[in-house]
Design a protein around this motif. Structure first.
Motif, PDB file in Angstrom:
ATOM      1  N   SER A   1      32.551  41.662  31.794  1.00  0.00           N
ATOM      2  CA  SER A   1      31.442  41.410  32.714  1.00  0.00           C
ATOM      3  C   SER A   1      31.398  39.927  33.086  1.00  0.00           C
ATOM      4  CB  SER A   1      30.118  41.832  32.071  1.00  0.00           C
ATOM      5  OG  SER A   1      29.789  40.959  31.006  1.00  0.00           O
ATOM      6  N   ARG A   2      30.796  39.638  34.252  1.00  0.00           N
ATOM      7  CA  ARG A   2      30.714  38.245  34.675  1.00  0.00           C
ATOM      8  C   ARG A   2      29.850  37.431  33.712  1.00  0.00           C
ATOM      9  NH1 ARG A   2      32.749  36.765  39.748  1.00  0.00           N
ATOM     10  NH2 ARG A   2      32.213  34.681  38.995  1.00  0.00           N
ATOM     11  N   GLU A   3      28.858  38.063  33.121  1.00  0.00           N
ATOM     12  CA  GLU A   3      28.001  37.359  32.171  1.00  0.00           C
ATOM     13  C   GLU A   3      28.795  36.935  30.936  1.00  0.00           C
ATOM     14  OE1 GLU A   3      23.865  38.087  29.624  1.00  0.00           O
ATOM     15  OE2 GLU A   3      24.575  39.590  31.060  1.00  0.00           O
ATOM     16  N   GLU A   4      29.598  37.859  30.414  1.00  0.00           N
ATOM     17  CA  GLU A   4      30.438  37.520  29.249  1.00  0.00           C
ATOM     18  C   GLU A   4      31.542  36.548  29.627  1.00  0.00           C
ATOM     19  OE1 GLU A   4      30.734  41.294  26.382  1.00  0.00           O
ATOM     20  OE2 GLU A   4      31.223  41.782  28.475  1.00  0.00           O
ATOM     21  N   LEU A   5      32.048  36.660  30.852  1.00  0.00           N
ATOM     22  CA  LEU A   5      33.141  35.794  31.296  1.00  0.00           C
ATOM     23  C   LEU A   5      32.740  34.326  31.281  1.00  0.00           C
ATOM     24  CD1 LEU A   5      36.007  35.535  32.530  1.00  0.00           C
ATOM     25  CD2 LEU A   5      34.952  35.841  34.785  1.00  0.00           C
ATOM     26  N   ASP A   6      31.475  34.040  31.536  1.00  0.00           N
ATOM     27  CA  ASP A   6      31.025  32.646  31.582  1.00  0.00           C
ATOM     28  C   ASP A   6      31.313  31.898  30.284  1.00  0.00           C
ATOM     29  OD1 ASP A   6      30.126  32.936  34.155  1.00  0.00           O
ATOM     30  OD2 ASP A   6      28.047  33.382  33.597  1.00  0.00           O
ATOM     31  N   ASP A   7      31.334  32.623  29.160  1.00  0.00           N
ATOM     32  CA  ASP A   7      31.611  31.968  27.874  1.00  0.00           C
ATOM     33  C   ASP A   7      33.066  31.529  27.738  1.00  0.00           C
ATOM     34  OD1 ASP A   7      28.995  32.309  27.074  1.00  0.00           O
ATOM     35  OD2 ASP A   7      29.385  34.226  26.073  1.00  0.00           O
ATOM     36  N   PHE A   8      33.931  32.026  28.633  1.00  0.00           N
ATOM     37  CA  PHE A   8      35.360  31.701  28.537  1.00  0.00           C
ATOM     38  C   PHE A   8      35.822  30.739  29.640  1.00  0.00           C
ATOM     39  CE2 PHE A   8      34.874  35.651  26.272  1.00  0.00           C
ATOM     40  CZ  PHE A   8      35.740  35.533  25.198  1.00  0.00           C
TER      41      PHE A   8
ATOM     42  N   HIS B   1      40.930  40.149  39.462  1.00  0.00           N
ATOM     43  CA  HIS B   1      40.015  40.438  40.578  1.00  0.00           C
ATOM     44  C   HIS B   1      38.618  40.049  40.133  1.00  0.00           C
ATOM     45  CE1 HIS B   1      42.552  43.034  43.330  1.00  0.00           C
ATOM     46  NE2 HIS B   1      43.345  42.859  42.280  1.00  0.00           N
ATOM     47  N   LEU B   2      38.041  39.069  40.801  1.00  0.00           N
ATOM     48  CA  LEU B   2      36.697  38.617  40.472  1.00  0.00           C
ATOM     49  C   LEU B   2      35.690  39.278  41.406  1.00  0.00           C
ATOM     50  CD1 LEU B   2      37.531  34.859  39.927  1.00  0.00           C
ATOM     51  CD2 LEU B   2      36.731  36.434  38.171  1.00  0.00           C
ATOM     52  N   ARG B   3      34.755  40.019  40.807  1.00  0.00           N
ATOM     53  CA  ARG B   3      33.718  40.676  41.585  1.00  0.00           C
ATOM     54  C   ARG B   3      32.345  40.186  41.100  1.00  0.00           C
ATOM     55  NH1 ARG B   3      36.905  44.519  39.747  1.00  0.00           N
ATOM     56  NH2 ARG B   3      35.228  45.422  38.475  1.00  0.00           N
ATOM     57  N   ASP B   4      31.290  40.661  41.717  1.00  0.00           N
ATOM     58  CA  ASP B   4      29.951  40.163  41.409  1.00  0.00           C
ATOM     59  C   ASP B   4      29.547  40.464  39.967  1.00  0.00           C
ATOM     60  OD1 ASP B   4      29.693  39.190  43.949  1.00  0.00           O
ATOM     61  OD2 ASP B   4      28.689  40.986  44.722  1.00  0.00           O
ATOM     62  N   LYS B   5      29.922  41.642  39.455  1.00  0.00           N
ATOM     63  CA  LYS B   5      29.444  42.054  38.134  1.00  0.00           C
ATOM     64  C   LYS B   5      30.514  42.063  37.051  1.00  0.00           C
ATOM     65  CE  LYS B   5      25.659  44.925  39.871  1.00  0.00           C
ATOM     66  NZ  LYS B   5      25.026  46.266  39.840  1.00  0.00           N
ATOM     67  N   ALA B   6      31.781  42.014  37.449  1.00  0.00           N
ATOM     68  CA  ALA B   6      32.845  42.097  36.439  1.00  0.00           C
ATOM     69  C   ALA B   6      34.135  41.486  36.967  1.00  0.00           C
ATOM     70  CB  ALA B   6      33.077  43.551  36.033  1.00  0.00           C
ATOM     71  N   MET B   7      35.072  41.281  36.048  1.00  0.00           N
ATOM     72  CA  MET B   7      36.409  40.821  36.410  1.00  0.00           C
ATOM     73  C   MET B   7      37.415  41.899  36.035  1.00  0.00           C
ATOM     74  SD  MET B   7      38.642  37.470  35.185  1.00  0.00           S
ATOM     75  CE  MET B   7      39.002  38.131  33.539  1.00  0.00           C
ATOM     76  N   GLY B   8      38.279  42.266  36.953  1.00  0.00           N
ATOM     77  CA  GLY B   8      39.362  43.197  36.674  1.00  0.00           C
ATOM     78  C   GLY B   8      40.636  42.449  36.362  1.00  0.00           C
ATOM     79  N   VAL B   9      41.453  43.004  35.470  1.00  0.00           N
ATOM     80  CA  VAL B   9      42.735  42.394  35.094  1.00  0.00           C
ATOM     81  C   VAL B   9      43.818  43.452  35.192  1.00  0.00           C
ATOM     82  CG1 VAL B   9      44.055  41.264  33.275  1.00  0.00           C
ATOM     83  CG2 VAL B   9      41.639  40.732  33.564  1.00  0.00           C
TER      84      VAL B   9
END
Length: 230
Positions: free
Chosen positions: A108-115, A43-51
């Motif tokens: 978090s979406r910020e950390e997700l960008d690195d992946f 689940h992709l949201r504005d501030k985080a991703m849920g798995v």
């Protein structure tokens, strides 16, 4: 993938998700553990991703099934900045009314960008599942084999009998025994047992496989010790 892989109780699966501009929810193709379909949902949201990990989706054969599983979900980067991001283990009893387990804020979406690489992310799941309950199981249909019924008291007899059955040369020798032998002879009883194991559709009992002569007191303890050593 061979069907035999579906019977494993522990497995590692990797899936790559392709992210679109308006992607909100994505689900992987099913993978199988203990003959149950499992899938990864993000689940992709504005501030985080849920798995989340989903088990036995769309099951309608039984509304009382359950399966306990322990899983570790990892986000993997295989680029120049190779790294792995892992949360705590999931420890959950999946059942018909609660088939999902996971993290609302996995990363978090910020950390997700690195992946994110070429608009894709890769998740790996290491799952260990216990035998499910409440789900119809046809051993003959799924594996081609049936087993022996468990005896009332602990015994190593079943293990020895199955070892003898799967010794091909011994099984063939038992089949070649004369069919007109006395039913009380051990060879005849083995022949009948092996025949039921090979051609039957349900687990086979061993009560008929008994010695003709009465056993002395406590002899079953002595026999069990011999079978354990065998």
């Amino acid at each position: 993938m061979p069907n035999s892989y579906r019977f494993r109780s522990e497995a590692i699966f990797t899936y790559t998700f392709h992210l679109g501009k308006n992607t909100k929810v994505l689900q992987s193709e099913p993978f199988y553990v203990l003959m149950l379909p499992w899938s990864i949902i993000i689940h992709l949201r504005d501030k985080a991703m849920g798995v989340y990990l989903r088990c036995n989706e769309d099951s309608d054969s039984s509304r009382n099934w359950s399966c306990h599983a322990v899983a570790k979900v990892s986000l993997v980067s295989r680029g120049l900045r190779s790294k792995i991001y892992t949360c705590h283990e999931l420890n959950h009893l999946h059942k018909w009314e609660d088939e999902d387990s996971g993290y609302f804020n996995f990363i978090s979406r910020e950390e997700l960008d690195d992946f994110i690489e070429n608009d894709t992310i890769t998740l790996t799941v290491h799952i260990k599942a216990a035998m499910p309950s409440g789900i119809p199981w046809d051993s003959k249909e799924h594996t081609g084999y049936i087993g022996l019924k468990r005896r009332d008291k602990p015994s190593y007899l079943n293990s020895v009998l199955l070892t003898l059955y799967f010794t091909n040369s011994l099984r063939l020798a038992v089949y070649r025994m004369k069919p007109d032998m006395d039913e009380r002879v051990l060879g005849f009883k083995l022949q009948r047992l092996f025949h039921e194991l090979q051609l039957g559709t349900r687990s086979v009992g061993t009560r008929k496989l008994q010695m003709s002569d009465p056993l002395p007191l406590n002899a079953h303890i002595f026999l069990d010790n011999l079978l354990r050593e065998y």
